[in-house]
Design a protein around this motif. Structure first.
Motif, short mmCIF file in Angstrom:
data_model
loop_
_atom_site.label_atom_id
_atom_site.label_comp_id
_atom_site.label_asym_id
_atom_site.label_seq_id
_atom_site.Cartn_x
_atom_site.Cartn_y
_atom_site.Cartn_z
N PHE A 1 6.92 -9.34 7.72
CA PHE A 1 8.01 -8.37 7.80
C PHE A 1 8.34 -7.75 6.45
O PHE A 1 9.41 -7.15 6.29
CB PHE A 1 9.26 -8.99 8.43
CG PHE A 1 9.00 -9.59 9.77
CD1 PHE A 1 8.82 -8.80 10.88
CD2 PHE A 1 8.91 -10.97 9.92
CE1 PHE A 1 8.55 -9.35 12.12
CE2 PHE A 1 8.64 -11.53 11.15
CZ PHE A 1 8.45 -10.72 12.26
N GLY A 2 7.43 -7.87 5.50
CA GLY A 2 7.65 -7.29 4.18
C GLY A 2 6.36 -6.75 3.61
O GLY A 2 6.09 -6.92 2.41
N ASN A 3 5.54 -6.10 4.45
CA ASN A 3 4.30 -5.52 3.95
C ASN A 3 4.59 -4.54 2.82
O ASN A 3 5.63 -3.88 2.79
CB ASN A 3 3.56 -4.78 5.06
CG ASN A 3 3.19 -5.69 6.22
OD1 ASN A 3 3.33 -6.90 6.14
ND2 ASN A 3 2.72 -5.09 7.30
N ALA B 1 -1.74 -6.14 4.73
CA ALA B 1 -2.96 -5.85 3.97
C ALA B 1 -3.24 -7.05 3.08
O ALA B 1 -2.96 -7.04 1.89
CB ALA B 1 -2.79 -4.58 3.14
N LYS B 2 -3.82 -8.09 3.68
CA LYS B 2 -3.94 -9.36 2.97
C LYS B 2 -4.84 -9.29 1.76
O LYS B 2 -4.52 -9.82 0.70
CB LYS B 2 -4.43 -10.45 3.93
CG LYS B 2 -4.65 -11.79 3.22
CD LYS B 2 -4.87 -12.93 4.16
CE LYS B 2 -5.02 -14.23 3.37
NZ LYS B 2 -5.11 -15.41 4.23
N PHE B 3 -6.01 -8.66 1.88
CA PHE B 3 -7.01 -8.75 0.83
C PHE B 3 -7.06 -7.52 -0.08
O PHE B 3 -7.98 -7.39 -0.88
CB PHE B 3 -8.39 -8.98 1.45
CG PHE B 3 -8.53 -10.33 2.10
CD1 PHE B 3 -8.75 -11.46 1.32
CD2 PHE B 3 -8.43 -10.48 3.47
CE1 PHE B 3 -8.88 -12.72 1.90
CE2 PHE B 3 -8.56 -11.74 4.06
CZ PHE B 3 -8.79 -12.85 3.28
N GLY C 1 6.25 2.16 7.99
CA GLY C 1 5.73 0.99 7.28
C GLY C 1 5.14 0.02 8.28
O GLY C 1 4.91 0.34 9.45
N ASN C 2 4.88 -1.22 7.82
CA ASN C 2 4.39 -2.28 8.70
C ASN C 2 3.01 -1.97 9.26
O ASN C 2 2.67 -2.36 10.38
CB ASN C 2 5.37 -2.54 9.83
CG ASN C 2 5.13 -3.88 10.51
OD1 ASN C 2 4.77 -4.87 9.86
ND2 ASN C 2 5.30 -3.92 11.82
N ALA C 3 2.18 -1.24 8.48
CA ALA C 3 0.82 -0.93 8.92
C ALA C 3 -0.11 -2.10 8.62
O ALA C 3 0.12 -2.88 7.69
CB ALA C 3 0.31 0.32 8.23
N ASN C 4 -1.17 -2.20 9.40
CA ASN C 4 -2.24 -3.16 9.15
C ASN C 4 -3.40 -2.41 8.50
O ASN C 4 -3.92 -1.45 9.07
CB ASN C 4 -2.69 -3.82 10.45
CG ASN C 4 -1.56 -4.56 11.14
OD1 ASN C 4 -0.73 -5.18 10.49
ND2 ASN C 4 -1.51 -4.48 12.46
N ILE C 5 -3.79 -2.85 7.30
CA ILE C 5 -4.77 -2.11 6.51
C ILE C 5 -5.83 -3.08 6.01
O ILE C 5 -5.52 -4.17 5.51
CB ILE C 5 -4.10 -1.43 5.29
CG1 ILE C 5 -2.85 -0.66 5.71
CG2 ILE C 5 -5.07 -0.50 4.59
CD1 ILE C 5 -1.96 -0.26 4.55
N MET D 1 3.88 -4.95 -4.26
CA MET D 1 4.15 -6.36 -3.98
C MET D 1 2.94 -7.16 -4.45
O MET D 1 1.81 -6.68 -4.38
CB MET D 1 4.37 -6.59 -2.49
CG MET D 1 5.63 -5.96 -1.92
SD MET D 1 7.11 -6.96 -2.18
CE MET D 1 6.82 -8.32 -1.03
N GLN D 2 3.17 -8.39 -4.91
CA GLN D 2 2.06 -9.22 -5.37
C GLN D 2 1.19 -9.69 -4.21
O GLN D 2 0.02 -10.00 -4.40
CB GLN D 2 2.59 -10.43 -6.15
CG GLN D 2 3.43 -10.08 -7.36
CD GLN D 2 2.67 -9.30 -8.41
OE1 GLN D 2 1.46 -9.49 -8.57
NE2 GLN D 2 3.37 -8.43 -9.13
N PHE D 3 1.77 -9.73 -3.00
CA PHE D 3 1.04 -10.13 -1.80
C PHE D 3 1.23 -9.04 -0.75
O PHE D 3 2.37 -8.64 -0.47
CB PHE D 3 1.54 -11.47 -1.26
CG PHE D 3 1.57 -12.57 -2.30
CD1 PHE D 3 0.40 -13.24 -2.64
CD2 PHE D 3 2.75 -12.92 -2.92
CE1 PHE D 3 0.42 -14.24 -3.60
CE2 PHE D 3 2.78 -13.93 -3.87
CZ PHE D 3 1.61 -14.59 -4.22
#
Length: 876
Positions: free
Chosen positions: A198-200, A178-180, A162-166, A191-193
């Motif tokens: 630490f909770g991607n 994955a903000k957007f 987990g904890n990937a940047n996407i 998740m809604q966000f």
């Protein structure tokens, strides 16, 4: 054997479901299952009236003891679109089935991010799918590695499970997660966000054999058909038992410690009731040397579907409890220059195969949110504990009305524990800093001995985060009415998201080595390697406790209008209203706290970070924004189309808005920072030939962003705008025994405005490559094409480590070969190698520059080195 299996399954489901079957024994149905070229397809699951037949090596299926009449017949096979038809049985009947390759099927229905299901060729959105066969061939070591096969998606999957940047299409990864975009399971968000610290979302998501396919929509109507996902949606679509069949799969790591068992089974119970159940269990050290069993756990998923004359109801359940090592940056040598650097491993630390985790750092004593001593087990790593219950219904009503509703309650909690390197220096430098003659080993084989003066030591922060409450609820209700050539949809979206967590971090000294680094003491300044209850290197200001909740309400409307036989229009609008409520506590320093209860104040206890609960701040702000999207699709022919679309979508900021001074004393957010907006334009072409498909999409986006991210000095604020444009190309080709599919995305992105660092304007966003690409080629061999071999390729061009555009991260290519043998009917053996050439690929660097012509040490995340796995699978 087949008869024994058949009777065992029948007895099992009679006991489990207390349900009997009876059939008249009079007629027979048989036929050939073949692809579009007439090649017989063995192993196809064919279902008829609650019975199942698996096509043999010659592609033949047979049903006996049938009653006469008309029935729905279905067929499914990995890599092909599901087949459905009505067949009439009377006596000895024949019916042949032609399966269409899913890899090149533009007629496959799109269900993600669209108002009503439409084929790909008729949709004015960019959408791609990855089926389970492609996932198996790529043998991903983490869910986020699957996303690398999707056009336009940049997935930094170096964080472990987990904890990937996407991100998508150059929309930047200014911070983590994955903000957007949103990750969905069966049409609802995990998740809604997507970027909770630490909770991607991907921490709470696992791919296994219960997945039918993964569908990704990029841009387009994702802005209006889901909240907080203007860049797109990646949707995990589950099997639902529409055809009988199952899988038992055992995988082992041949050169690394990993054991995993997957299973799944689904079947119609009768003509109107069906179910599917499956999951996995695994354990092992993982793809890097950690010194202990760090990956252990699993999940189970199930759904039950009841069909009615005018619709269906489906219930859903999932439980996940999985411990996985979280990989953070590690010490790396860099030589050369900023523009032409060479990244390489240190003498005792292989950046492809080692990790900062160690068997000598498993126990951590800290304080909880109320100041009470608490021990945590570092072996827990990323430990999501998630239980989900939900359902969906869809019914056709009178007068061409249709109602659909999906709901899900996710109960999420767990931990995130992982070591992070703050600084790397020689032992002599740290001895001077701490005012001691030398450093000594606190544990390990050299306990009590002096550390060599020139040996490297790492100042390590142990991220110890308790995920107390990430529960979230989603309900998406929509009504659709058909007026001739116009479809009208009205929807109401309700969601609740809790974000309750506690950060309590400690600081250690460790030797800079892989394969079980020992802890280091600096005289009386430290105890068992621990030199601070807190993070003095970053000013002791990072411990925090917050308990916030976000109430999201959205109404939306959409139309789809068939202007002519060839021209379709769709438009949608969404009104999002969110309320953020809760409290937030920072930290302060307290002198002389006997944390370990020894009765003596030791070095690390002289100044201890504790929560400042007496000065908790209130969170009380609202977020409103409007999103809209409109698109046209023109059919050039039955297998070609053009589309264009313009969209504007928003993303409400959540917990990262709390980190600085952006929440006023009243609890309100600083005006203009509570939501970020994305404007997008797309122009695309789709072609589907008999053996070749091609998708091409040109895109443009303007993005505003407020964020917070870790830096060398602690946490930095980001407040800027970006501009990005580019081109996506995706294609596939199949001829006889050979198949190929791949994609390449070119992106030009730049920082167009920066309120905090205006010198960055015109620079590329950090970690944004001009090119990302992937390809998968395979060849079927053997007399009946039952065996398969091939390879996948994933690559990226160079990018900059930070927004100052000085230090370059070189491009890299990863090659992953595979081979699979069909041993007998339903039984296969496959071997996969990830990163066969053991390539070095850097995805993240904390530093923004180096000193030329010297050996620098930076902190970077690198892709995993070569790993090989062997899988035995039985599909029935």
């Amino acid at each position: 054997m087949d008869n024994i299996t058949k009777h065992l399954k029948k007895a099992f489901f009679l006991t489990l479901l207390c349900y009997g079957f009876s059939y008249a024994q009079s007629s027979k149905l048989s036929g050939l299952v073949a692809d579009e070229n007439g090649t017989p397809l063995a192993g196809t699951t064919v279902s008829l009236n609650g019975k199942t037949s698996i096509s043999d090596d010659a592609g033949m299926y047979t049903f006996e003891s049938l009653k006469d009449g008309s029935f729905k017949i279905t067929a499914s096979l990995l890599g092909y679109s599901n087949f459905t038809a009505t067949v009439t049985v009377s006596g000895d009947s024949k019916f042949d089935i032609v399966m269409k390759s899913e890899a090149k099927s533009l007629d496959e229905m799109v269900i993600t991010g669209v108002v009503t299901q439409r084929s790909k060729v008729e949709s004015s959105v960019s959408v791609s799918s990855v089926n389970i066969q492609q996932i198996e061939q790529a043998a991903p070591r983490a869910t986020a590695e699957i996303f690398r096969s999707i056009p336009g998606v940049k997935s930094e999957s170096t964080g472990g499970e987990g904890n990937a940047n996407i991100t998508l299409r150059g929309i930047p990864i200014a911070s983590g997660g994955a903000k957007f975009l949103q990750l969905h399971e069966d049409g609802l968000p995990v998740m809604q966000f997507g970027d909770v610290a630490f909770g991607n979302a991907d921490i709470f998501l696992r791919a296994d054999q219960t997945i039918r396919k993964i569908e990704a929509i990029r841009g387009g109507s994702a802005s209006t058909l889901a909240s907080n996902s203007p860049a797109g949606i990646i949707n995990f679509i589950s099997k639902n038992g529409s055809t009988e069949g199952g899988t038992v799969m055992q995988s082992i790591g041949m050169d690394y410690n990993n054991y995993r068992t997957d299973f799944e089974y689904g079947t119609p119970i009768n003509e109107s009731l069906r179910f599917h159940i499956g999951g996995f269990w695994r354990q092992g050290e993982g793809p890097r040397s950690a010194g202990y069993t760090g990956n252990v756990g699993g999940q189970i998923k199930a759904n039950l579907t009841k069909e009615f004359k005018n619709g269906y109801v489906r219930l859903y359940f999932k439980h996940l409890n999985d411990k996985a090592i979280g990989y953070l940056p590690m010490p790396v040598y860099v030589t050369g220059s900023n523009s032409s650097p060479k990244y390489q491993s240190m003498e005792n630390f292989d950046i492809r195969h080692d990790a900062l985790q160690s068997a000598y750092l498993l126990d951590n004593l800290t304080l909880d949110a109320n100041g009470n001593p608490k021990r945590t087990n570092v072996q827990n790593g990323m430990n999501p504990i998630a239980t989900s219950v939900g359902g969906e219904l869809s019914f056709n009503l009178d007068n061409d009305w249709k109602i659909e509703n999906r709901f899900r309650q996710n109960y999420h909690r767990g931990n995130f524990i992982a070591p992070f390197p703050q600084q790397v220096q020689t032992a002599s430098a740290y001895a001077t800093e701490f005012g001691v003659d030398n450093l000594t080993y606190a544990n390990g084989p050299m306990v009590g001995q002096n550390v060599g003066a020139n040996d490297y030591v790492v100042k390590t922060v142990l991220f110890d985060v308790a995920i107390n409450n990430f529960n979230n609820f989603t309900n998406d209700l929509k009504l659709t009415k058909k007026f001739g050539n116009l479809d009208l949809t009205l929807g109401y979206y309700k969601a609740l998201q809790n974000i309750g967590m506690t950060w309590m971090w400690n600081s250690y000294l460790m030797e800079a080595k892989g394969n079980n680094a020992a802890l280091i003491n600096a005289g009386s300044n430290s105890v068992n390697g621990l030199y601070a209850y807190g993070v003095p290197f970053w000013g002791n200001g990072l411990s925090r406790n917050y308990d916030t909740n976000y109430d999201i309400n959205a109404t939306y409307a959409a139309i789809q209008y068939k202007l002519t036989d060839k021209l379709n229009f769709d438009g949608s609008i969404r009104f999002d209203k969110s309320k953020a409520r809760g409290t937030f506590a920072g930290s302060h320093q307290v002198a002389n706290v006997d944390v370990d209860g020894s009765g003596t104040i030791e070095g690390p206890e002289a100044s201890v970070t504790v929560m400042d609960n007496a000065n908790r701040k209130y969170v009380n702000y609202d977020v409103d924004y409007v999103s809209y999207s409109a698109g046209l699709n023109y059919l050039l022919s039955d297998n070609q189309s053009l589309f264009g679309r313009y969209s504007r979508g928003g993303r409400a900021n959540a917990d990262r808005l709390l980190f600085g001074s952006n929440i006023l004393a009243t609890g309100k957010a600083v005006p203009g920072l509570s939501a970020d907006m994305v404007n997008q334009a797309e122009l695309g072409f789709k072609h589907n030939g008999a053996k070749t498909s091609l998708y091409a999409t040109a895109f443009y986006a303007g993005i505003s962003e407020q964020n917070w991210d870790f830096s060398t000095a602690g946490i930095r604020q980001i407040q800027r705008e970006y501009t990005t444009y580019g081109l996506e190309l995706e294609g596939s080709h199949r001829v006889d025994r050979f198949s190929f599919n791949g994609s390449v995305t070119w992106t030009h992105a730049e920082i167009s405005k920066d309120a905090i660092n205006p010198t960055y304007v015109g620079n590329k966003p950090r970690r944004q490559a001009d090119f990302i690409y992937n390809a998968l080629a395979s060849y079927s061999f053997g007399r009946e094409k039952k065996h398969n071999f091939g390879f996948s390729v994933v690559g990226t061009s160079k990018s900059y480590a930070q927004d100052n555009n000085e230090l370059v991260m070189p491009g890299y290519i990863v090659v992953n070969p595979f081979i699979s043998f069909s041993l007998t009917k339903g039984l296969s053996l496959s071997a996969n190698v990830n990163n066969v050439f053991d390539s070095i690929g850097i995805t993240e660097v904390e530093e923004g520059s180096i000193t030329s012509n010297t050996k620098n040490i930076v902190r970077a995340r690198a892709i995993n080195g070569r790993t090989s796995s062997l899988t035995l699978a039985y599909k029935f």
